[in-house]
Design an enzyme around this catalytic site. Structure first.
Site, mmCIF file in Angstrom:
data_model
loop_
_atom_site.group_PDB
_atom_site.id
_atom_site.type_symbol
_atom_site.label_atom_id
_atom_site.label_comp_id
_atom_site.label_asym_id
_atom_site.label_seq_id
_atom_site.Cartn_x
_atom_site.Cartn_y
_atom_site.Cartn_z
ATOM 1 N N LYS A 174 0.858 -1.191 0.000
ATOM 2 C CA LYS A 174 0.000 0.000 0.000
ATOM 3 C C LYS A 174 0.894 1.240 0.000
ATOM 4 O O LYS A 174 1.529 1.546 1.003
ATOM 5 C CB LYS A 174 -0.903 0.048 1.231
ATOM 6 C CG LYS A 174 -1.974 1.143 1.095
ATOM 7 C CD LYS A 174 -2.440 1.722 2.415
ATOM 8 C CE LYS A 174 -1.676 2.933 2.850
ATOM 9 N NZ LYS A 174 -1.739 4.111 1.978
ATOM 10 N N GLU A 250 10.350 0.926 10.129
ATOM 11 C CA GLU A 250 11.275 2.032 9.834
ATOM 12 C C GLU A 250 10.520 3.309 10.167
ATOM 13 O O GLU A 250 9.724 3.798 9.371
ATOM 14 C CB GLU A 250 11.678 2.009 8.351
ATOM 15 C CG GLU A 250 12.454 0.777 7.927
ATOM 16 C CD GLU A 250 13.907 0.802 8.392
ATOM 17 O OE1 GLU A 250 14.375 1.855 8.867
ATOM 18 O OE2 GLU A 250 14.558 -0.253 8.315
HETATM 19 P P1 NAP Z 1 2.464 8.090 8.112
HETATM 20 O O1 NAP Z 1 1.381 9.063 8.308
HETATM 21 O O2 NAP Z 1 2.770 7.147 9.206
HETATM 22 O O3 NAP Z 1 2.099 7.305 6.764
HETATM 23 C C1 NAP Z 1 2.918 6.310 6.232
HETATM 24 C C2 NAP Z 1 2.063 5.270 5.540
HETATM 25 O O4 NAP Z 1 1.197 4.686 6.492
HETATM 26 C C3 NAP Z 1 1.179 5.830 4.442
HETATM 27 O O5 NAP Z 1 1.066 4.879 3.406
HETATM 28 C C4 NAP Z 1 -0.154 6.005 5.151
HETATM 29 O O6 NAP Z 1 -1.247 5.956 4.282
HETATM 30 C C5 NAP Z 1 -0.149 4.780 6.043
HETATM 31 N N1 NAP Z 1 -1.026 4.868 7.203
HETATM 32 C C6 NAP Z 1 -1.440 5.954 7.882
HETATM 33 N N2 NAP Z 1 -2.258 5.586 8.906
HETATM 34 C C7 NAP Z 1 -2.352 4.233 8.864
HETATM 35 C C8 NAP Z 1 -3.046 3.259 9.645
HETATM 36 N N3 NAP Z 1 -3.805 3.595 10.682
HETATM 37 N N4 NAP Z 1 -2.912 1.964 9.299
HETATM 38 C C9 NAP Z 1 -2.156 1.587 8.251
HETATM 39 N N5 NAP Z 1 -1.480 2.468 7.474
HETATM 40 C C10 NAP Z 1 -1.564 3.773 7.783
HETATM 41 O O7 NAP Z 1 3.848 8.788 7.801
HETATM 42 P P2 NAP Z 1 4.135 9.933 6.743
HETATM 43 O O8 NAP Z 1 3.828 11.223 7.381
HETATM 44 O O9 NAP Z 1 3.527 9.624 5.433
HETATM 45 O O10 NAP Z 1 5.711 9.733 6.556
HETATM 46 C C11 NAP Z 1 6.600 10.436 7.277
HETATM 47 C C12 NAP Z 1 7.163 9.621 8.423
HETATM 48 O O11 NAP Z 1 7.841 8.477 7.911
HETATM 49 C C13 NAP Z 1 8.197 10.395 9.203
HETATM 50 O O12 NAP Z 1 8.030 10.189 10.578
HETATM 51 C C14 NAP Z 1 9.512 9.778 8.730
HETATM 52 O O13 NAP Z 1 10.571 9.911 9.644
HETATM 53 C C15 NAP Z 1 9.120 8.363 8.514
HETATM 54 N N6 NAP Z 1 10.068 7.690 7.623
HETATM 55 C C16 NAP Z 1 10.928 6.777 8.174
HETATM 56 C C17 NAP Z 1 11.869 6.153 7.370
HETATM 57 C C18 NAP Z 1 12.834 5.160 7.954
HETATM 58 O O14 NAP Z 1 13.471 4.456 7.175
HETATM 59 N N7 NAP Z 1 12.965 5.031 9.260
HETATM 60 C C19 NAP Z 1 11.935 6.463 6.015
HETATM 61 C C20 NAP Z 1 11.047 7.401 5.488
HETATM 62 C C21 NAP Z 1 10.110 8.006 6.312
HETATM 63 P P3 NAP Z 1 -1.930 7.319 3.727
HETATM 64 O O15 NAP Z 1 -0.894 8.001 2.939
HETATM 65 O O16 NAP Z 1 -3.038 6.811 2.878
HETATM 66 O O17 NAP Z 1 -2.375 8.082 4.925
#
Ligand code: NAP
Length: 479
Positions: A174, A250
């Site tokens: 997804k 991650e």
């Molecule tokens: P996010 O809100 O957690 O979303 C990430 C993914 O999870 C998206 O596909 C989102 O879908 C989905 N998602 C959201 N709520 C969910 C739920 N309740 N159940 C299942 N899936 C769900 O994070 P983001 O704001 O897009 O990304 C930024 C974050 O990612 C930052 O904290 C960053 O540090 C972290 N990140 C970490 C790494 C690493 O390698 N450690 C790498 C890159 C990014 P939707 O888009 O449809 O909401």
């Protein structure tokens, strides 16, 4: 490019058009660039069932045969790099040069795991009994569910899907709702490379909680691999607990960047610029907190200010642009609120700090001085082009400030002292440390964090193990 522009979900090798659609916008212009199939629970379950059906044949293929498919996929991604980069810039906003870098970075994982697929070796154990031998083999897990964020829509999924397929797993992915197009385009190339139907499925949709619930509750899913925020990671870990599914997480970072008094200032400034402003500050390993020794602070700030003033902000497609928009107007608003809050608490805006005239999704490169550890801009991951700076006087103080966070993904150190390189790197509680370098990532390194930044490692010789199960076989009766 148009032939790679897919707007349907990929389930069991078929592009599935749904009446329910959601809009994908270009963050630089806010124009709608596509209407994409909006999948829910039913489509997610169909995709998982398809992956389950495809698993026996895919896992039974020789590792050479799987490696060959991955190689063809890698070659197709490289051959289509320019079209993929354009699509990525359109939906994500990053400058074209950065988008091209991400396509090749993502491709490097496919290539790496095409190579690693050949090395799924086990062990022969010398047991304490002379009439038996112990064998350890590695077997693929089965169906893997993957959820990826919008900040690196191609690289984040390549890091998961390539090792999963190399190990013999099948996948349901997804992608983030903001950026599904690049993932769908790379999935189309997977089909062209010969990935059999059902082996790799992509479910696009806006109801992430429902899709996540379907993934974590389905008995066929043996592992969830997630990249995203710590908040959602925690939730998904809880959902995986009942069925004891394997997970890789991650999650968010809050990287400190330490500049000691003996640092090469030019190197430290170049490293800070790359670590902070790439992808408009929206990377998990972005430097979030800058700690500078008092003795070097005036020189560092002067050189940093010059470099920040030289950034060219604009739409990613425009020639000469070095920093693009943020992902959305909402992200800009959150960022501005945090900056304003820090200012009311005593921080000083040295550069930026205003709502940009370029458009609602743009936030200017911002430097904040007189920051305190209690401020949210310091304590929380910013995910924005904002640089909070503090000074320090001793190594112990710098290390304590750097470690004072629940995150543990990446940290950076600038010093010319060999002794300090080791001492500080070992004292920092982070999964990855860059010494005099902030471009630390590549397919050969174990990417990942500790503490609340997650568990598991992506890439490297360790990355394949996350998609396999060890099995011990005792062969007796050998006397
Ligand atoms: P996010 O809100 O957690 O979303 C990430 C993914 O999870 C998206 O596909 C989102 O879908 C989905 N998602 C959201 N709520 C969910 C739920 N309740 N159940 C299942 N899936 C769900 O994070 P983001 O704001 O897009 O990304 C930024 C974050 O990612 C930052 O904290 C960053 O540090 C972290 N990140 C970490 C790494 C690493 O390698 N450690 C790498 C890159 C990014 P939707 O888009 O449809 O909401």
């Amino acid at each position: 490019m148009h032939e790679l522009r897919k707007t349907e979900a990929l389930i069991d090798g078929v592009w599935c058009a749904l009446d329910r659609r959601f809009a994908v916008t270009n963050p630089a212009t806010e124009d709608v660039i596509a209407q994409v199939s909006d999948c829910g629970v039913a489509e997610t379950e169909q995709a998982i069932d398809a992956a389950q059906r495809a698993w026996p044949a895919w896992s039974a293929l020789s590792s050479l045969a799987r490696s060959d498919v991955l190689w063809r996929w890698y070659e197709l991604v490289v051959a289509n790099q320019s079209a993929l980069a354009q699509l990525l810039t359109q939906e994500q906003g990053k400058p074209l040069a950065e988008a091209l870098g991400e396509v090749l970075y993502g491709a490097s994982y496919i290539r790496w795991f095409a190579e690693e697929a050949r090395r799924l070796d086990g062990d022969v154990l010398s047991l304490p009994q002379s009439d038996r031998r112990g064998l350890v083999i590695r077997q693929s897990l089965g169906v893997v569910a993957a959820i990826t964020p919008w900040n690196f829509p191609i690289a984040m999924f390549a890091r998961k899907v390539a090792p999963a397929l190399a190990a013999g797993c099948t996948v349901v992915l997804k992608p983030a709702a903001e950026t599904p197009l690049s993932a769908l385009a790379v999935a189309e190339l997977a089909l062209r490379a010969g990935v059999p139907k059902g082996v790799f499925n992509v479910v696009t949709g806006t109801d992430a909680p429902a899709i996540g619930q379907a993934m974590t509750s389905h008995p066929a899913v043996k592992k969830l691999t997630f990249t995203g925020s710590t908040k959602v990671g925690r939730l998904l870990l809880r959902q995986c607990a009942d069925a004891i599914k394997r997970t890789s997480m991650e999650l968010g970072g809050n990287a400190p960047l330490l500049v000691f008094e003996d640092a090469d200032v030019d190197l430290a400034v170049a490293g800070t610029m790359a670590a902070k402003f790439r992808n408009a500050g929206q990377t998990c390993i972005c430097a979030n907190r800058i700690l500078v020794h008092e003795a070097i602070y005036p020189r560092f700030l002067q050189a940093l200010t010059r470099a920040v003033d030289a950034l060219q902000q604009g739409a990613g497609e425009q020639e000469g642009v070095t920093i693009g928009p943020m992902i959305s107007a909402a992200a800009v608003q959150t960022t501005h609120e945090r900056v304003a809050e820090a200012v009311t608490q005593g921080a000083i805006v040295h550069r930026g700090g205003f709502v940009s005239p370029l458009g609602e999704s743009f936030y200017p490169p911002t430097i904040l001085l007189h920051v305190q550890p209690s401020m949210r801009v310091w304590r929380e991951e910013l995910f924005a082009p904002v640089l909070p700076i503090m000074t320090f006087t001793t190594d112990e103080q710098a290390i304590a400030l750097a470690n004072d966070t629940e995150a543990g993904l990446a940290a950076y150190v600038f010093t010319e002292s060999r002794h300090r390189c080791w001492q500080v790197s070992e004292a920092l509680q982070f999964g990855m440390v860059g010494v005099n370098e902030t471009a630390i990532s590549s397919e050969v390194i174990p990417f990942g964090g500790i503490k609340a930044s997650g568990s598991g490692r992506e890439g490297s010789k360790y990355g394949l193990a996350d998609y396999t199960e060890l099995k011990y076989i005792c062969m007796g009766g050998l006397s």
